[in-house]
Design a protein around this motif. Structure first.
Motif, PDB file in Angstrom:
ATOM      1  N   ALA A 199       0.900  -1.300   0.011  1.00 52.76           N
ATOM      2  CA  ALA A 199      -0.018  -0.060  -0.138  1.00 52.76           C
ATOM      3  C   ALA A 199       0.908   1.307   0.126  1.00 52.76           C
ATOM      4  N   ASN A 200       1.972   1.123   0.405  1.00 54.94           N
ATOM      5  CA  ASN A 200       3.047   2.303   0.330  1.00 54.94           C
ATOM      6  C   ASN A 200       3.651   2.808  -0.886  1.00 54.94           C
ATOM      7  N   SER A 201       3.741   1.555  -1.525  1.00 53.57           N
ATOM      8  CA  SER A 201       4.458   1.899  -2.811  1.00 53.57           C
ATOM      9  C   SER A 201       3.908   3.036  -3.965  1.00 53.57           C
ATOM     10  N   GLY A 202       4.837   3.960  -4.629  1.00 53.89           N
ATOM     11  CA  GLY A 202       4.092   4.893  -5.161  1.00 53.89           C
ATOM     12  C   GLY A 202       3.531   4.257  -6.642  1.00 53.89           C
ATOM     13  N   ALA A 203       2.864   5.108  -7.046  1.00 49.67           N
ATOM     14  CA  ALA A 203       1.825   4.823  -8.212  1.00 49.67           C
ATOM     15  C   ALA A 203       2.717   5.089  -9.546  1.00 49.67           C
ATOM     16  N   THR A 204       2.527   4.154 -10.619  1.00 52.56           N
ATOM     17  CA  THR A 204       3.361   4.581 -11.733  1.00 52.56           C
ATOM     18  C   THR A 204       2.955   5.880 -12.513  1.00 52.56           C
ATOM     19  N   VAL A 205       3.868   6.605 -12.476  1.00 52.60           N
ATOM     20  CA  VAL A 205       3.695   7.722 -13.431  1.00 52.60           C
ATOM     21  C   VAL A 205       3.351   7.568 -14.839  1.00 52.60           C
ATOM     22  N   GLN A 206       2.184   8.151 -15.627  1.00 58.74           N
ATOM     23  CA  GLN A 206       1.919   7.695 -16.863  1.00 58.74           C
ATOM     24  C   GLN A 206       2.580   8.778 -17.649  1.00 58.74           C
ATOM     25  N   PRO A 207       3.217   8.713 -18.681  1.00 58.33           N
ATOM     26  CA  PRO A 207       3.663  10.031 -19.574  1.00 58.33           C
ATOM     27  C   PRO A 207       2.584  10.535 -20.137  1.00 58.33           C
ATOM     28  N   VAL A 208       2.786  11.900 -20.240  1.00 63.38           N
ATOM     29  CA  VAL A 208       1.781  12.741 -20.948  1.00 63.38           C
ATOM     30  C   VAL A 208       2.452  13.225 -22.152  1.00 63.38           C
ATOM     31  N   TYR A 209       1.586  12.766 -23.265  1.00 61.53           N
ATOM     32  CA  TYR A 209       1.787  13.198 -24.476  1.00 61.53           C
ATOM     33  C   TYR A 209       1.144  14.456 -25.170  1.00 61.53           C
ATOM     34  N   ALA A 210       1.919  15.059 -26.002  1.00 59.90           N
ATOM     35  CA  ALA A 210       1.013  16.164 -26.652  1.00 59.90           C
ATOM     36  C   ALA A 210      -0.115  15.477 -27.645  1.00 59.90           C
ATOM     37  N   THR A 211      -0.933  16.389 -27.943  1.00 57.03           N
ATOM     38  CA  THR A 211      -1.991  15.930 -28.875  1.00 57.03           C
ATOM     39  C   THR A 211      -1.665  16.536 -30.126  1.00 57.03           C
ATOM     40  N   ALA A 212      -2.302  15.933 -31.234  1.00 55.49           N
ATOM     41  CA  ALA A 212      -2.085  16.591 -32.721  1.00 55.49           C
ATOM     42  C   ALA A 212      -3.456  16.413 -33.658  1.00 55.49           C
ATOM     43  N   LYS A 213      -3.626  17.284 -34.050  1.00 53.59           N
ATOM     44  CA  LYS A 213      -4.742  17.281 -35.333  1.00 53.59           C
ATOM     45  C   LYS A 213      -4.255  17.316 -36.659  1.00 53.59           C
ATOM     46  N   TYR A 214      -4.876  16.326 -37.488  1.00 54.79           N
ATOM     47  CA  TYR A 214      -4.073  15.946 -38.748  1.00 54.79           C
ATOM     48  C   TYR A 214      -5.059  16.279 -39.730  1.00 54.79           C
ATOM     49  N   TYR A 215      -4.496  16.998 -40.780  1.00 50.57           N
ATOM     50  CA  TYR A 215      -5.364  17.597 -42.083  1.00 50.57           C
ATOM     51  C   TYR A 215      -4.798  16.862 -43.233  1.00 50.57           C
ATOM     52  N   GLY A 216      -5.480  16.453 -44.008  1.00 54.81           N
ATOM     53  CA  GLY A 216      -5.145  15.507 -45.334  1.00 54.81           C
ATOM     54  C   GLY A 216      -5.166  16.669 -46.458  1.00 54.81           C
ATOM     55  N   VAL A 217      -4.468  16.344 -47.423  1.00 58.66           N
ATOM     56  CA  VAL A 217      -4.209  16.980 -48.553  1.00 58.66           C
ATOM     57  C   VAL A 217      -4.584  16.273 -49.980  1.00 58.66           C
ATOM     58  N   SER A 218      -4.783  17.178 -50.897  1.00 58.29           N
ATOM     59  CA  SER A 218      -4.988  16.745 -52.160  1.00 58.29           C
ATOM     60  C   SER A 218      -3.948  17.031 -53.365  1.00 58.29           C
ATOM     61  N   GLY A 219      -3.579  16.149 -54.097  1.00 59.62           N
ATOM     62  CA  GLY A 219      -2.523  16.282 -55.248  1.00 59.62           C
ATOM     63  C   GLY A 219      -1.156  16.603 -54.675  1.00 59.62           C
ATOM     64  N   ALA A 335      -3.927  22.119 -48.863  1.00 60.23           N
ATOM     65  CA  ALA A 335      -5.555  22.046 -49.532  1.00 60.23           C
ATOM     66  C   ALA A 335      -5.865  20.838 -49.471  1.00 60.23           C
ATOM     67  N   LYS A 336      -7.140  20.612 -49.590  1.00 58.19           N
ATOM     68  CA  LYS A 336      -7.881  19.363 -49.857  1.00 58.19           C
ATOM     69  C   LYS A 336      -9.039  19.823 -50.746  1.00 58.19           C
ATOM     70  N   ALA A 337      -9.227  19.061 -51.668  1.00 51.11           N
ATOM     71  CA  ALA A 337     -10.065  19.452 -52.893  1.00 51.11           C
ATOM     72  C   ALA A 337     -11.501  19.064 -52.168  1.00 51.11           C
ATOM     73  N   GLN A 338     -12.482  19.791 -52.558  1.00 50.67           N
ATOM     74  CA  GLN A 338     -13.884  19.598 -52.171  1.00 50.67           C
ATOM     75  C   GLN A 338     -14.869  19.365 -52.988  1.00 50.67           C
ATOM     76  N   GLY A 339     -14.270  19.433 -54.118  1.00 49.46           N
ATOM     77  CA  GLY A 339     -14.942  19.010 -55.482  1.00 49.46           C
ATOM     78  C   GLY A 339     -14.638  19.360 -56.731  1.00 49.46           C
ATOM     79  N   THR A 340     -15.355  19.126 -57.845  1.00 53.68           N
ATOM     80  CA  THR A 340     -14.840  19.931 -59.051  1.00 53.68           C
ATOM     81  C   THR A 340     -15.700  21.122 -59.359  1.00 53.68           C
ATOM     82  N   LEU A 341     -15.204  21.978 -60.080  1.00 56.16           N
ATOM     83  CA  LEU A 341     -15.868  23.154 -60.438  1.00 56.16           C
ATOM     84  C   LEU A 341     -17.070  22.760 -61.285  1.00 56.16           C
TER      85      LEU A 341
END
Length: 474
Positions: A199-219, A335-341
């Motif tokens: 009961a006296n042993s310390g809890a394992t510290v979990q690493p904290v990672y950065a978050t990332a938001k990803y954006y796809g591209v066309s062409g 940029a990501k294409a949203q459709g054709t003209l």
């Protein structure tokens, strides 16, 4: 200190006690060991939070504050000589600085006043983690993921944090003399294998990672390696966003400054402690689909530049093939294409933003149009989309006119109305009235509307305005 004028070292250091600067009740606490034991807790907490070396932070605090005896530390809990104000609090101190000719002079400056030592440590840690304006990785050599030892981190401060060639060596000497490297040791979560479940042993510290938001591209979208690309690293994932992110040496890739790279994804990383956002790109060094992909920090690349301007124009779409996008194609956003003209049913649309992109010396123009409730970007060329402006014929001439009795019915513009995208409307100067004399230096006719426009100037001003001829009289 180098990098930002807001981060300079105060020169006024005097030999007095630590006093209340570090929260002590005894005015006689002047020894180095007292300094170390008093700051041990905030230094370790802050340094570990920002993934820095506690030993280096402690050595810096000792060196910059004269072991806590500087007036700046005593009066303001400022251990690193940081200029400016903190939550509106500051103190004025004399400091020695160098002018443009390298001459030392003394001047007064405001330095940040902190409520406690931990706030000062945190402010300095944020500087090392977030870098300077235009280069968030300026102090990346001090980060534990980049510096294998405290000595490497200390040496990384030479030429960046301080210009003194012996700065890193001075820090290392302090660390070794006072055994500050013991601060870098991480406390085990258990005391032994037999007591790991107690009961006296310390809890394992979990690493904290950065978050990332990803954006796809066309062409095929491209950039080039910048002149200082080797100041950064190449990774298999965005650094700090997951476990076991690996890096590759540039020498193995056999590339150089100006090397063309192919961009196939953009990622916006958010730091877990500060919330600071940085932009990364996933690149390949060949257009082949099988080419190996790498992640690089945006500052390693020379990206196309885009200048945006708000305005208004009617844009006519052609029936030719082409796409419309969520961003300007091959801009730093990617940029990501949203459709054709051909999918856009109307032939004309209203544009509210113009972008001029420069890539490898070539300029192209783009317009942001409103289709329904959504805005898209289209290229401005004869095969895709062209802005529709009124035809005008210019005549360069000169003369004088007077404002007519009905001049206020009309407006002043930076261009003849409906002839340019960045159309701006201006109010009449407050002192003008009917009969006020103006000079003109150009006349324009609009055949479609059978109207005439004058480019005028008011007395004492060199600013040109365009106005309908009906606002003037001889």
């Amino acid at each position: 200190m180098k990098g930002s004028k807001q981060w300079l070292v105060a020169a006024a250091i005097v030999g007095v006690g630590l006093s209340s600067a570090i929260g002590l009740t005894s005015h006689a606490a002047t020894t180095q060991q007292t300094f170390i034991s008093t700051l041990k807790s905030p230094v370790k907490t802050v340094a570990n939070q920002y993934k820095l070396y506690p030993s280096v932070m402690m050595a810096q605090a000792a060196l910059e504050s004269g072991w806590g005896t500087s007036q700046l530390t005593l009066q303001a809990n400022n251990y690193f000589g940081i200029k400016g104000s903190y939550n509106g609090q500051s103190v004025s101190m004399e400091t020695s600085e160098y002018d443009a000719n390298g001459q030392l002079y003394t001047t007064a400056a405001n330095f940040r006043k902190y409520p406690n030592a931990k706030a000062s440590m945190t402010d300095n840690a944020k500087l090392l983690r977030n870098g300077i304006s235009g280069n968030s990785a300026y102090y990346s050599g001090t980060w534990r993921e980049n510096a294998a030892t405290y000595a490497a981190a200390a040496n990384a401060l030479t030429g960046t944090y301080a210009t003194a060639p012996t700065y890193g060596a001075s820090l290392i000497a302090l660390i070794q003399q006072y055994g500050l490297n013991s601060l870098d040791k991480k406390t085990s979560s258990t005391t032994s294998s037999s007591s790991s479940s107690s009961a006296n042993s310390g809890a394992t510290v979990q690493p904290v990672y950065a978050t990332a938001k990803y954006y796809g591209v066309s062409g095929t979208q491209t950039a080039r390696l910048g002149s200082k690309y080797t100041s950064y690293r190449v990774y298999n994932h965005i650094k700090g966003t997951r476990e076991k992110v690996t890096k590759t040496a540039w020498s193995k890739l056999k590339v150089g400054p100006g090397q063309l790279v192919y961009l196939n994804m953009r990622g916006v990383k958010k730091a877990p402690t500060t919330g600071k956002k940085t932009t990364w790109y996933r690149v390949t060094f060949s257009p082949a689909k099988s080419a190996k992909k790498y992640w690089v920090y945006g500052a390693a690349l020379t990206l196309p530049t885009v200048k945006y301007a708000a305005g208004q124009a009617t844009v006519k779409l052609s029936a030719a093939s082409g796409d419309y996008y969520n961003h300007v194609f091959n801009s730093p956003y990617l940029a990501k294409a949203q459709g054709t003209l051909s999918q856009l049913k109307a032939k004309t649309y209203t544009a509210d933003n113009q972008a001029v992109k420069t890539q490898d010396g070539i300029k192209t123009t783009w317009y942001r149009i409103l289709a329904g409730k959504t805005k898209y970007w289209v290229a401005a060329d004869h095969t895709a989309a062209t802005p529709q402006y009124d035809y005008v014929a210019y005549t360069k001439t000169s003369g004088t006119r007077k404002l007519s009795k009905t001049f206020k019915k009309y407006h002043l513009y930076n261009h003849v109305k409906k002839t340019h995208f960045d159309q701006q409307e201006f109010k009449w100067p407050s002192k003008v009235k009917a009969g006020t004399k103006v000079t003109f230096n150009q006349i324009v006719t609009k055949p479609a509307y059978q109207t005439t426009w004058y480019r005028i100037q008011f007395s004492g001003s060199k600013t040109n305005y365009w106005v309908d001829a009906r606002a003037l009289t001889k």
